[in-house]
Scaffold this active site. Structure first.
Site, short mmCIF file in Angstrom:
data_model
loop_
_atom_site.label_atom_id
_atom_site.label_comp_id
_atom_site.label_asym_id
_atom_site.label_seq_id
_atom_site.Cartn_x
_atom_site.Cartn_y
_atom_site.Cartn_z
N ILE A 166 -42.91 85.87 14.79
CA ILE A 166 -41.90 86.90 14.58
C ILE A 166 -42.57 88.17 14.09
CG2 ILE A 166 -39.95 87.54 13.10
CD1 ILE A 166 -39.87 84.10 13.86
N GLY A 216 -42.85 80.47 13.30
CA GLY A 216 -42.09 79.23 13.34
C GLY A 216 -42.95 78.17 13.98
N GLY A 217 -42.31 77.10 14.38
CA GLY A 217 -43.06 76.01 14.98
C GLY A 217 -43.62 76.39 16.34
N PHE A 218 -42.96 77.31 17.00
CA PHE A 218 -43.33 77.58 18.38
C PHE A 218 -43.62 79.04 18.67
CE2 PHE A 218 -39.87 74.56 17.85
CZ PHE A 218 -40.57 73.40 18.09
N GLY A 219 -43.20 79.90 17.78
CA GLY A 219 -43.34 81.30 18.11
C GLY A 219 -43.73 82.13 16.91
N ASP A 247 -29.82 72.37 12.30
CA ASP A 247 -31.13 72.45 11.64
C ASP A 247 -31.09 73.36 10.42
OD1 ASP A 247 -33.78 71.78 11.29
OD2 ASP A 247 -34.55 73.27 12.70
N1 LIG Z 1 -34.58 88.03 11.90
C1 LIG Z 1 -35.59 87.75 11.06
N2 LIG Z 1 -35.95 88.63 10.10
C2 LIG Z 1 -36.96 88.37 9.26
N3 LIG Z 1 -37.67 87.24 9.26
C3 LIG Z 1 -37.37 86.33 10.19
C4 LIG Z 1 -36.32 86.53 11.14
N4 LIG Z 1 -36.23 85.45 11.92
C5 LIG Z 1 -37.17 84.62 11.49
N5 LIG Z 1 -37.87 85.13 10.45
C6 LIG Z 1 -38.98 84.51 9.72
O1 LIG Z 1 -39.73 83.74 10.60
C7 LIG Z 1 -39.68 82.35 10.25
C8 LIG Z 1 -39.57 81.52 11.50
O2 LIG Z 1 -38.39 81.87 12.18
P1 LIG Z 1 -37.58 80.86 13.09
O3 LIG Z 1 -37.07 79.76 12.23
O4 LIG Z 1 -36.53 81.60 13.83
O5 LIG Z 1 -38.74 80.38 14.05
P2 LIG Z 1 -38.86 79.01 14.84
O6 LIG Z 1 -40.12 79.04 15.63
O7 LIG Z 1 -37.62 78.76 15.61
O8 LIG Z 1 -38.94 78.01 13.65
P3 LIG Z 1 -38.80 76.44 13.62
O9 LIG Z 1 -40.16 76.07 13.19
O10 LIG Z 1 -37.77 76.12 12.58
O11 LIG Z 1 -38.42 75.98 14.96
C9 LIG Z 1 -38.48 82.23 9.32
O12 LIG Z 1 -38.64 81.22 8.36
C10 LIG Z 1 -38.45 83.59 8.65
O13 LIG Z 1 -39.29 83.60 7.54
#
Ligand SMILES: Nc1ncnc2c1ncn2[C@@H]1O[C@H](COP(=O)(O)OP(=O)(O)OP(=O)(O)O)[C@@H](O)[C@H]1O
Length: 629
Positions: A63, A58-61, A185
């Site tokens: 997964i 994601g933008g900050f972390g 969002d």
């Molecule tokens: N529970 C999950 N199972 C599988 N893939 C996931 C899961 N959660 C997130 N992902 C994958 O990781 C990506 C980033 O997740 P997430 O949106 O939660 O991160 P973020 O850092 O909060 O992102 P953002 O950039 O929107 O702030 C998602 O688009 C998805 O492809």
């Protein structure tokens, strides 16, 4: 240079390349340290999780897939971010407070839902990676996000699937809103299909990093939260920094329009980098939904889209939307199209087969041009200290290059979120963000309240019923009764008639970036480029008014002349203490004797508005050490 993240001891941890450490994927953002496969993380309840491959960024972390130690299936994910990152902190607390599995199950039972696209948290904890404290949460693993299908299908999702997705997202909204929160969002990149057998029947709305309590009281624009969200879909209320339930509906509406193959006017007109222009365009768009939509579609506008958007345009800011009737708009359309509202969600368009779902990280690269930054900026940015005390370090950022040329972001797109979470004050050395810079809401046109039938109402004409509180609302009094202020709206045509937004020319808001979540609240460390210098100034933060922050740079002072200023303006005793402390520090080896060190604690005043967000914890402001770029 990467964002500076401080460890608990205050040592600068990021930005100092360590021997053998993995190279950062993106120099601009302090992404978390990599967790290698096989690492065992222990959460707060002592459950152990074995880390598998990385499946998303994601933008900050990042997964990772994960499995319980002792099991074989990687049916979970671990989301990990540096401790100082606001969004995961917010997300974790959202899940803790509202989305326990039993809450979700109860909601399903009460609403007769076989499934609900509401994720939940299984565990959480902290881990130190390369000397940097990280926070992690464990969640169920879901499948592919639907932005993949949207992009590979030529930016289009089949009509029937759009309506099914809309119904499923409305279910999730109803759950979140019933907890007093909004998501704020929704976008294709945040909608994931289920994982495994029958996974494609249900879509899940993830990423609660922007979730916050919605307001049903006064409509108070909040400069700290203005434009939060993903600029394409940010609602008009969110542009003003006000979390509302109707805002979530509006965000869904913009997504639906885009999924149906149309380009949103502010995307088409290429104004995404100027949030206030996007805001104005949305106000104009929503002021006359039928005509606005007509201009977007070569043929006729799909009936359900027009009906839904017309409904959204009429919602009051403090009104609980009528979920059931909105779902009915889409389910009736499905019936007319003879498409069952069950089974697999299909993404293959007529002419194009969509590829099999995959959670691979391979994504189109996003090439972006960042605007020239030929100036001196002052930024406040959070650094890691502890959970509830976000430390803001005051730094002067000197952006040397007249232009940042093409920047290739190799993270997932369009999901790759970058949150320029800073108020950048450009221009003069005497920098001020004053109350003048806050938006003015001019007297508002009175408007007839449009209400719908309560949930579970008889299913005739979906948009013609009178709203009554649902039993739940009646019990908890969530739905506010129309009063004078509620019957006025901040919306009308054109935008100039309602939201008169004046920003000081010295202020530049966080630059909006297409497809990226923006968090304009300073709770998260920010991407930083160029050199960072320490400088001397007085800082006066007002957390309780529209005045956000008043930064006045003063001449470089000697250690003796240092003076602390607290938020209440009571500088005498506290400041002398601060002076004493700074003098003491200045006498310690390694401290720059010419640089006064000021530590100012600013506590948020208790608010009578019940919609405080977990994004606004107590704030501590302290003078930073010199950051070596
Ligand atoms: N529970 C999950 N199972 C599988 N893939 C996931 C899961 N959660 C997130 N992902 C994958 O990781 C990506 C980033 O997740 P997430 O949106 O939660 O991160 P973020 O850092 O909060 O992102 P953002 O950039 O929107 O702030 C998602 O688009 C998805 O492809």
């Amino acid at each position: 240079m990467p964002r500076a993240v401080k460890t608990k001891t205050g040592a600068l941890a990021a930005g100092v390349p360590k021997k053998g450490s993995a190279p950062k994927r993106n120099k601009l953002y302090a992404m978390p340290e990599k967790i290698s496969e096989g690492t065992i993380l222990t959460d707060l309840s002592k459950a152990q999780w074995s880390i598998g491959s990385s499946i998303g960024t994601g933008g900050f972390g990042e997964i990772y897939s994960a499995c319980r130690v002792g099991e074989k299936n990687y049916n979970y994910v671990v989301k990990c971010e540096p401790h100082g990152n606001g969004p995961l902190f917010v997300e974790m607390h959202f899940y803790m407070r509202n989305a326990k599995l039993e809450d979700i199950k109860r909601f399903q039972r009460e609403h007769g839902l076989k499934s609900l696209g509401m994720p939940y948290m299984i565990g959480n904890g902290s881990v130190e990676l390369k000397g940097i404290k990280h926070r992690f949460i464990v969640m169920p693993r879901y499948g592919s996000d639907i932005s993949k299908f949207f992009l590979t299908n030529g930016r289009r999702i089949p009509e029937g699937t759009i309506y099914r997705l809309a119904i499923q997202m409305l279910d999730v909204y109803e759950f979140i809103h019933s907890c007093g929160y909004v998501h704020a969002d929704l976008k294709a990149a945040n909608i994931l299909l289920g994982y495994g057998k029958d996974g494609n029947n249900q879509a899940y709305l993830v990423d609660y990093g922007l979730a916050s309590h919605y307001t049903t009281k006064d409509f108070k624009p909040d400069p700290k939260k203005m434009h939060n969200g993903t600029i394409e879909y940010t609602s008009r209320d969110a542009h003003q920094g006000v979390p509302t339930m109707r805002a979530d509906f509006e965000i869904l509406g913009y997504n639906i329009i885009e999924w149906s193959g149309s380009q949103l006017p502010w995307v088409k007109n290429n104004i995404l980098t100027v949030p206030t222009k996007v805001q104005k365009a949305k106000e104009e768009f929503m002021a006359d939904v039928p005509n606005s939509l007509k201009t977007l579609y070569a043929k006729s506008v799909p009936g359900p889209i027009i009906e839904y958007m017309k409904y959204v345009a009429k919602l009051e800011y403090n009104e609980t939307p009528d979920y059931e009737n909105c779902r009915k708009i889409f389910s009736s359309a499905l019936k007319d199209m003879k498409i069952p509202n069950s089974g697999e969600l299909l993404f293959a368009t007529k002419n194009k087969e969509s590829p099999a779902p995959s959670t691979s990280r391979a994504r189109p690269k996003l090439v972006e041009r960042r605007s020239a930054a030929n100036d001196t900026s002052v930024e406040l940015c959070a650094s890691d200290d502890d959970d509830d005390d976000v430390i803001f370090e005051e730094k002067e950022v000197v952006k040397k290059a007249p232009q940042r040329t093409l920047k290739t972001i190799t993270k997932r797109s369009p999901k790759t979120a970058v949150s320029p979470k800073r108020a950048i004050v450009r221009g003069s050395p005497d920098v001020k963000i004053s109350s003048k810079s806050t938006p003015k809401i001019t007297p508002l046109r009175k408007r007839r309240s449009t209400s719908f039938s309560p949930s579970k109402a008889p299913r005739s004409s979906p948009l013609a019923k009178k709203s009554k509180p649902t039993p739940r609302e009646a019990v908890n009094g969530k739905r506010s009764t129309p009063n004078t202020s509620a019957s006025y709206t901040t919306r009308s045509t054109p935008v100039a008639a309602t939201a008169n937004i004046n920003f000081s020319p010295a202020i530049s808001l966080s630059t909006a970036r297409p497809g990226k979540t923006i968090v304009n609240d300073n709770t998260t460390p920010v991407p930083r480029a160029g050199k960072t210098y320490e400088f001397n100034f007085e800082l006066d933060v007002s957390m309780d008014a529209n005045v956000v922050v008043n930064v006045k740079r003063k001449k470089k002072a000697t250690a003796n002349s240092t003076k602390g200023v607290d938020s209440t303006g009571q500088s005498s005793s506290k400041s002398s203490r601060a002076t004493a402390q700074s003098t003491k520090r200045d006498q310690t080896p390694g401290n720059d004797k010419n640089t006064p060190v000021t530590r100012v604690k600013v506590r948020k005043l208790p608010s009578d508005d019940a919609c405080d967000s977990p994004r606004t914890p107590a704030v501590t402001v302290k003078k930073s050490k010199r950051i070596v770029s």
